[in-house]
Motif scaffolding. Structure first.
Motif, PDB file in Angstrom:
ATOM      1  N   LEU A 341       0.813  -1.214   0.000  1.00 54.48           N
ATOM      2  CA  LEU A 341       0.000   0.000   0.000  1.00 54.48           C
ATOM      3  C   LEU A 341       0.851   1.271   0.000  1.00 54.48           C
ATOM      4  N   GLU A 342       1.922   1.274   0.802  1.00 54.07           N
ATOM      5  CA  GLU A 342       2.628   2.533   1.018  1.00 54.07           C
ATOM      6  C   GLU A 342       4.125   2.481   0.720  1.00 54.07           C
ATOM      7  N   LEU A 343       4.795   1.492   1.271  1.00 55.55           N
ATOM      8  CA  LEU A 343       6.254   1.579   1.306  1.00 55.55           C
ATOM      9  C   LEU A 343       6.984   1.332  -0.012  1.00 55.55           C
ATOM     10  N   LYS A 344       6.382   0.590  -0.913  1.00 53.29           N
ATOM     11  CA  LYS A 344       7.174   0.113  -2.057  1.00 53.29           C
ATOM     12  C   LYS A 344       7.782   1.236  -2.899  1.00 53.29           C
ATOM     13  N   ASP A 345       7.090   2.398  -2.966  1.00 55.90           N
ATOM     14  CA  ASP A 345       7.611   3.507  -3.782  1.00 55.90           C
ATOM     15  C   ASP A 345       8.370   4.547  -2.980  1.00 55.90           C
ATOM     16  N   LYS A 346       8.407   4.393  -1.681  1.00 60.24           N
ATOM     17  CA  LYS A 346       8.947   5.463  -0.857  1.00 60.24           C
ATOM     18  C   LYS A 346      10.467   5.330  -0.706  1.00 60.24           C
ATOM     19  N   THR A 347      11.171   5.591  -1.810  1.00 59.07           N
ATOM     20  CA  THR A 347      12.625   5.469  -1.827  1.00 59.07           C
ATOM     21  C   THR A 347      13.271   6.677  -1.161  1.00 59.07           C
ATOM     22  N   PRO A 348      14.539   6.535  -0.795  1.00 58.11           N
ATOM     23  CA  PRO A 348      15.254   7.699  -0.255  1.00 58.11           C
ATOM     24  C   PRO A 348      15.243   8.886  -1.224  1.00 58.11           C
ATOM     25  N   GLU A 349      15.293   8.615  -2.503  1.00 54.99           N
ATOM     26  CA  GLU A 349      15.270   9.706  -3.477  1.00 54.99           C
ATOM     27  C   GLU A 349      13.957  10.460  -3.403  1.00 54.99           C
ATOM     28  N   TRP A 350      12.890   9.711  -3.303  1.00 57.68           N
ATOM     29  CA  TRP A 350      11.562  10.314  -3.171  1.00 57.68           C
ATOM     30  C   TRP A 350      11.501  11.173  -1.908  1.00 57.68           C
ATOM     31  N   ALA A 351      12.042  10.632  -0.795  1.00 57.30           N
ATOM     32  CA  ALA A 351      11.971  11.342   0.487  1.00 57.30           C
ATOM     33  C   ALA A 351      12.883  12.569   0.512  1.00 57.30           C
ATOM     34  N   ALA A 352      14.032  12.452  -0.195  1.00 55.50           N
ATOM     35  CA  ALA A 352      14.988  13.559  -0.180  1.00 55.50           C
ATOM     36  C   ALA A 352      14.345  14.839  -0.699  1.00 55.50           C
ATOM     37  N   LYS A 353      13.549  14.698  -1.747  1.00 56.26           N
ATOM     38  CA  LYS A 353      12.900  15.891  -2.339  1.00 56.26           C
ATOM     39  C   LYS A 353      12.039  16.602  -1.315  1.00 56.26           C
ATOM     40  N   VAL A 694     -13.405  15.008   5.613  1.00 54.49           N
ATOM     41  CA  VAL A 694     -13.869  16.059   6.520  1.00 54.49           C
ATOM     42  C   VAL A 694     -12.762  16.461   7.491  1.00 54.49           C
ATOM     43  N   CYS A 695     -11.966  15.469   7.909  1.00 57.44           N
ATOM     44  CA  CYS A 695     -10.925  15.731   8.895  1.00 57.44           C
ATOM     45  C   CYS A 695      -9.613  16.186   8.278  1.00 57.44           C
ATOM     46  N   ASN A 696      -9.608  16.412   6.979  1.00 58.64           N
ATOM     47  CA  ASN A 696      -8.448  16.992   6.285  1.00 58.64           C
ATOM     48  C   ASN A 696      -7.244  16.046   6.207  1.00 58.64           C
ATOM     49  N   TYR A 697      -7.492  14.772   5.967  1.00 58.58           N
ATOM     50  CA  TYR A 697      -6.404  13.842   5.673  1.00 58.58           C
ATOM     51  C   TYR A 697      -6.463  13.486   4.206  1.00 58.58           C
ATOM     52  N   GLN A 698      -5.316  13.083   3.646  1.00 61.16           N
ATOM     53  CA  GLN A 698      -5.256  12.785   2.219  1.00 61.16           C
ATOM     54  C   GLN A 698      -5.538  11.314   1.911  1.00 61.16           C
ATOM     55  N   ALA A 699      -5.343  10.466   2.914  1.00 65.16           N
ATOM     56  CA  ALA A 699      -5.492   9.027   2.674  1.00 65.16           C
ATOM     57  C   ALA A 699      -6.927   8.666   2.325  1.00 65.16           C
ATOM     58  N   ARG A 700      -7.047   7.677   1.475  1.00 57.96           N
ATOM     59  CA  ARG A 700      -8.356   7.116   1.170  1.00 57.96           C
ATOM     60  C   ARG A 700      -8.204   5.611   1.086  1.00 57.96           C
ATOM     61  N   GLY A 701      -9.317   4.911   1.242  1.00 59.11           N
ATOM     62  CA  GLY A 701      -9.288   3.446   1.123  1.00 59.11           C
ATOM     63  C   GLY A 701      -8.420   2.815   2.197  1.00 59.11           C
ATOM     64  N   GLU A 702      -7.739   1.782   1.785  1.00 55.13           N
ATOM     65  CA  GLU A 702      -6.941   0.996   2.731  1.00 55.13           C
ATOM     66  C   GLU A 702      -5.796   1.799   3.348  1.00 55.13           C
ATOM     67  N   MET A 703      -5.376   2.825   2.657  1.00 55.91           N
ATOM     68  CA  MET A 703      -4.285   3.661   3.147  1.00 55.91           C
ATOM     69  C   MET A 703      -4.581   4.191   4.549  1.00 55.91           C
ATOM     70  N   ALA A 704      -5.872   4.319   4.856  1.00 56.26           N
ATOM     71  CA  ALA A 704      -6.271   4.885   6.134  1.00 56.26           C
ATOM     72  C   ALA A 704      -5.824   4.046   7.323  1.00 56.26           C
ATOM     73  N   PHE A 705      -5.455   2.790   7.052  1.00 51.63           N
ATOM     74  CA  PHE A 705      -5.167   1.899   8.175  1.00 51.63           C
ATOM     75  C   PHE A 705      -3.692   1.547   8.303  1.00 51.63           C
ATOM     76  N   VAL A 706      -2.865   2.176   7.465  1.00 49.40           N
ATOM     77  CA  VAL A 706      -1.420   1.920   7.577  1.00 49.40           C
ATOM     78  C   VAL A 706      -0.676   3.229   7.816  1.00 49.40           C
ATOM     79  N   PRO A 707       0.504   3.142   8.444  1.00 56.11           N
ATOM     80  CA  PRO A 707       1.331   4.346   8.585  1.00 56.11           C
ATOM     81  C   PRO A 707       1.717   4.810   7.178  1.00 56.11           C
TER      82      PRO A 707
END
Lengths: 859, 242
Positions: A341-353, A694-707
């Protein structure tokens, strides 16, 4: 390059300042009577004074007495030296296994607090009916009797009109005697409105640890056994939690562990770390998920806790999904789901930006953490999560402890040890029909509404402190007619405090139980002089550190100088007596059930009540017949002498697969959060996606249940407001209450980069150059919701594009030192005047960090 | 006779300043005077920047310039190595302050604790006043929390017109107690002892680590030694490059 802070005096400048000599007058005087006269003329040493005071003034015996310090929430066990009835010195209580003899710097300021000349000495009533910032209340002294009678009359009026839900209790600095006033009295009167301050502390941290390992509270960290410590927005050598303990072991910890501090400004702890990771405000979630990504792709997760691929081959590859079937988890749940759901694309390069760190730094640090596992701590402070979308950052930061096997482990993140204090007798039998009805109303802070899930274990389970102001202002769900606040100062400590000014002005009858007349007092009708927790009160608190939990007592060790009474016990009893006189004796009858465990006697006055309540609550700790564990005592007196009870040592790994989560495991995919969110959505006939919108979060679907990473929500247009505001706490803040101590200002430069007797906003020199601002310039900081004036300090320990200013100054009441002109002009500026009233709605927390941009103007 | 010295371990020190505030408390030191103080420095440019903290106090120099330059011998050396001050002999000339290269001596330009002489309340009849509080709590002496122990060898507070500085808590040493800053440090970063005792902890530490003293080249021979570094840190092995 080299920047020696100018904290050395210059004798000549000093001399000229004090002697009020100009060159001309010096020359004149020299001609007339010689240099000696010119220099020392006005400064004849008063040797006579010496002769008088040369004899030692000790007449009595000096005794060290046990008590507790609540200068911050380290809640250390202390001893205070009392000489001739005066409190003279403070030190750590060696009996405590949490802090021992170690004592942080702020503890000593307690002496200036207890003898603060600006403490209120008697109850007072307001004589100016108008309420406003500019309206002097014109307080006059009244007797306790008159004060209590007035309060009782107001409560009886509510009862008579079935309006008990319009009573409100606001809780600030508490001890665990709190339920006497905060809970029991509010319920027996019949109101739902007991409003605590918890949401302006660090509640969002607890969200992170609860929706992963089922623990809704603060943690302790096994630093002396750690090999890698990553600290996120916490400053344990300066502010919270267990400052005394961590200060005492840091010199050794840094030898054994690689310590990194993730923080936009160079904090006290960052100064004593291997690495300072100067992250962009609001981007902690990005760093956390990128670290998790690397730990997984490099195969560095701790298999003994997390489990492994069935064939032992690491299939975590950047950008690629993994089949859940391929992985066998041991003590965790949902790892592969989280990856997909979340981690596979979150490379250091992505985070550095996003973070402003380099990909290299991020990768290297992840390897450092992984290599040290399981003795690798991810230390979640308030910084990353007391933000508008902070709940998920909290989960991401804390989840690293799961990946690394640090959860509940040696050298890892630990919870609180078992202790055996008791709750107070239940109020139910003393709640009449009026009370039962009144309590059924909805709370003034709107917790549980669609837009305020406040998920402390259940929907609406946690307070939304700062929103109570809006509830009062809009009389939503109802007006508040009678309110009592104790040891709180929301009119200073909450963002956009001017809302509290307007809200409090609306309440027809407001009581403030306080040591000093603060900003909140300015809007009150009655002031009641409170005791000081460290020297004048019966109570207890609990704290954790060094692998132990201690329960530490506070006891009256000096005679109160003036007519103070204890907030949580003596005052409610006295009110109960007055209510009984008026025919409503339920509260008094309830309090009379708090019997002395030693004699079985019921309390007959407020002093006995305060003592018996404490003996009751702590009985399992001091009564040998009730012994359950930890330190053993012969009885109450034995316990009182030591002042503190210590738990058994920490039982490592006992909670593995035995956590208070839905799956009993450490959840990377939080079934626990899913259940609670779905319940909340169900309560409002809507979907989880809608709740998040309503609560101003960006997550939708299953993303809501993972960090996961959420973009920070920062007020202010980047073009108009060029800098992100960075707020933090001083190592000398005793919560908000040390601002009237001269030592606070004399030693203010103990906060790295700060200046004695000044309130500075620290600006990176490159940014300052662009602004044309120099050291010492008076500047005005403005955000979309407010402004403040302070002094500029150029400092390299500030991330460019941000401005760091310490919270604590800016009082316009409280006392003669705290304010520039009491009741009128503030000394310095209050950070909360810049910060908008925003929330991390999933936890109900007030957002303090990465909330707003500001602009700087010279004044 | 003991030869007292202090070793300050900069690695253990967390820069909290508890030493300085506790000293202020123990010795009834007025505002603006710092018997225990610090040197703070911020080196480097963001993001390669570090903050350093060095606790300071009177160095109790063996070759004390303040003693040498004192016209009345108010500033004098004790047999145990302490540089001590006698306010009775002090004429307030402040030569000691000019002679001291460490700026650890302070002059009482004003009556000490003037704050506590103010009789104005912030709320009339509702709050107290400094003068009233001190009168009620401590018979009008100094501050409400004044420490009477200090008067055992020096006056509880020193009057306007004389200098004052750290005395290695000589009044506590007399009773067999360590200097208060040493006790108060939560990090055990200050170690006190007798250099003439071969097995004293200070002797051991001065052998184990290469100590430095402030401004050694001046030949003042301070009795305050510093060991290790405030920012121990690892970095990645490298041979650098051209």
């Amino acid at each position: 390059m080299e920047g020696k802070e100018n904290n050395r005096r210059q004798p000549v400048a000093d001399f000229l300042k004090h002697a009020k000599i100009t060159r001309r007058s010096f020359v004149k005087a020299t001609v007339a009577g010689g240099a000696a006269v010119a220099m020392g003329g006005s400064l004849k040493p008063t040797l006579k004074v010496l002769a008088e005071t040369s004899k030692p003034a000790v007449t009595g015996i000096a005794e060290w007495k046990a008590t507790t310090c609540q200068g911050c929430t380290s809640w250390c066990s202390k001893q205070v030296q009392v000489v001739d009835g005066r409190a003279v010195k403070v030190r750590g209580n060696a009996h405590s296994k949490v802090n021992g003899r170690a004592s942080c710097p702020r503890s000593h300021l307690g002496l200036q607090q207890v003898y603060d000349p600006d403490r209120i000495k008697t109850p007072m009533k307001r004589t100016n009916p108008k309420k406003g910032r500019q309206e002097d209340p014109k307080f006059v002294p009244i007797s306790w009797d008159e004060a209590l009678n007035t309060i009782a009359d107001k409560i009886m009026e509510l009862r008579k009109n079935n309006e008990t839900h319009k009573y409100m209790l606001m809780r600030g600095r508490y001890s665990y005697m709190r339920d006497v006033l905060y809970d029991r009295m509010t319920k027996i009167i019949g109101s739902p409105n007991n409003i605590s301050h918890s949401a302006i502390c660090a509640e969002a941290e607890k969200f992170g640890s609860y929706y992963t390992e089922g623990y809704w509270s603060y943690r302790q960290y096994d630093v002396t056994n750690a090999r890698c410590i990553t600290i996120w927005g916490a400053d344990p050598l300066a502010a919270n939690r267990q400052v005394s303990y961590y200060s005492s072991v840091w010199g050794d910890a840094i030898d054994r562990a690689h310590i990194a501090v993730v923080e936009p400004r160079l904090s006290a702890t960052a100064a004593k770390a291997d690495e300072w990771l100067p992250i962009r405000p609001g981007q902690d979630g990005a760093l956390a998920v990128a670290l998790a990504h690397v730990i997984l792709t490099k195969g560095l997760w701790y298999r003994e806790f997390v489990g492994d691929f069935k064939d032992g081959v690491n299939k975590f590859v950047a950008g690629e999904d993994v089949n859940e079937e391929d992985f066998e988890e041991l003590h965790t749940h949902g790892l592969v789901k989280w990856w997909n759901l979340e981690l596979k694309d979150k490379t250091p390069e992505w985070a550095a930006k996003r973070t402003g760190l380099t990909a290299e730094q991020i990768r290297k640090h992840a390897l450092e953490m992984g290599r040290a596992a399981p003795h690798a701590i991810s230390w979640l402070g308030g910084g990353p999560c007391m933000q508008v979308r902070g709940a998920y950052a909290a989960m991401a930061v804390h989840a690293l402890n799961g990946l690394l096997g640090a959860c509940d482990n040696v050298g890892g993140t630990l919870v609180s040890n078992k202790e055996y204090t008791s709750k107070f007798p239940k109020p139910d039998d003393f709640m009449d029909d009026i009370a039962k009805k009144g309590k059924k109303h909805k709370k003034i802070d709107h917790r549980g509404r669609l837009e305020f899930p406040s998920l402390n274990k259940k929907p609406g389970g946690g307070v939304v402190t700062n929103n109570a102001a809006d509830g009062i202002l809009n009389a939503d769900p109802n007006e508040i007619k009678v309110a009592i606040g104790y040891m709180n100062n929301f009119t200073f400590s909450c963002p956009q405090p001017e809302r509290w000014e307007r809200a409090l002005a609306k309440i027809p009858f407001l009581v403030h139980i306080t040591t000093n007349a603060s900003e909140f007092s300015w809007f009150s009708d009655i002031l009641l002089p409170d005791t000081h927790h460290m020297f004048e009160k019966w109570g207890y608190v609990k704290s954790i550190g060094n692998g132990y939990r201690h329960v530490t007592l506070m006891q009256p060790i000096i005679e109160p100088v003036w007519d103070y009474k204890i907030d949580e016990t003596e005052i409610p009893w006295l009110i109960a007596e007055k209510l009984a006189e008026r025919g409503f004796d339920n509260l008094l009858r309830h309090y009379k059930t708090y019997k002395d465990p030693e004699t079985g006697k019921a309390p007959t006055n407020e002093k006995e009540f305060a003592l018996y309540a404490l003996k009751h609550a702590t009985q399992n700790l001091w009564d040998p017949a009730k012994y359950k564990g930890g330190d053993k005592f012969n009885g109450w007196k034995d316990f009182l002498k030591a002042g503190v009870w210590n738990s058994n040592p920490y039982p490592y790994r006992k909670r593995w697969s035995n956590m208070k989560t839905k799956t009993k495991k450490f959840e990377f995919y939080s079934e626990t959060l899913k259940a609670v969110l779905e319940k909340h959505a169900g309560n409002h006939n809507t979907t989880v996606d809608n709740v998040l919108e309503v609560c101003n979060y960006q997550a939708r679907g299953e993303m809501a249940f993972v960090p996961h990473y959420e973009e920070p929500f920062i007020a202010g247009d980047e073009k108009e407001y060029a800098f992100i505001h960075v707020d933090y706490k001083s190592r000398l803040n005793r919560e908000g209450r040390s601002a009237n101590c001269t030592w606070y200002y004399d030693f203010k430069d103990l906060d790295p980069g700060d200046v004695a007797w000044e309130d500075v906003a620290k600006i990176n020199p490159k940014d300052a150059k662009g602004l044309g601002v120099k050291d010492g310039d008076r500047i005005k900081l403005t955000s979309p919701t407010g402004s403040l004036t302070c002094t500029a300090k150029l400092w390299e320990g500030v991330r460019p594009g941000t401005i760091a200013k310490c919270y604590g100054q800016g009082h316009w009441a409280y006392g003669r030192v705290a304010s520039k002109k009491f009741g009128q002009v503030p000394r310095g500026g209050n950070s909360n005047d810049l910060i908008p009233a925003q929330y991390d709605r999933l936890s109900g927390s007030t957002a303090y960090y990465a909330t707003t941009r500001i602009k700087v103007e010279k004044v | 006779m003991p030869k007292y010295a202090m070793v300050i371990d900069l690695q253990s020190c967390v820069g909290c300043g508890a030493c300085s505030i506790a000293c202020r408390n123990e010795n009834n030191v007025p505002e603006g005077i710092y018997w225990s103080n610090k040197i703070t420095e911020t080196y480097g440019t963001f993001p390669n920047v570090r903050y350093h903290y060095t606790p300071t106090l009177c160095n109790h120099c063996t070759n004390a310039p303040c003693v040498k330059g004192c016209p009345t011998k108010a500033m004098h050396k004790l047999d145990n190595g302490i540089t001590m001050h006698n306010p009775r002999k002090c004429i307030g000339c402040r030569y000691c302050m000019y002679n001291c290269p460490y700026e650890v001596i302070y002059f009482n330009w004003e009556d000490p604790h003037k704050f506590w002489k103010d009789s104005r309340p912030v709320i009339k009849d509702g709050t107290s006043s400094p003068r009233e509080m001190v009168k009620k709590v401590n018979n009008g002496n100094g501050t409400p929390y004044g420490n009477p122990d200090r008067a055992k060898t020096l006056s509880e507070t020193r009057p306007k017109g004389v200098v004052e500085k750290c005395t290695f808590c000589d009044h506590r040493l007399k009773e067999g107690e360590l200097p208060y800053c040493v006790e108060a440090c939560p990090a055990d970063a200050r170690i006190f002892g007798d250099l003439d005792k071969p097995d004293s902890k200070v002797r051991q530490l001065l052998g184990k680590f290469k100590p430095f003293r402030l401004k050694e080249r001046l030949g003042t021979e301070p009795s305050v030694y510093y060991i290790r570094s405030f920012n121990p840190a690892r970095y990645e092995r490298t041979k650098g490059g051209i």
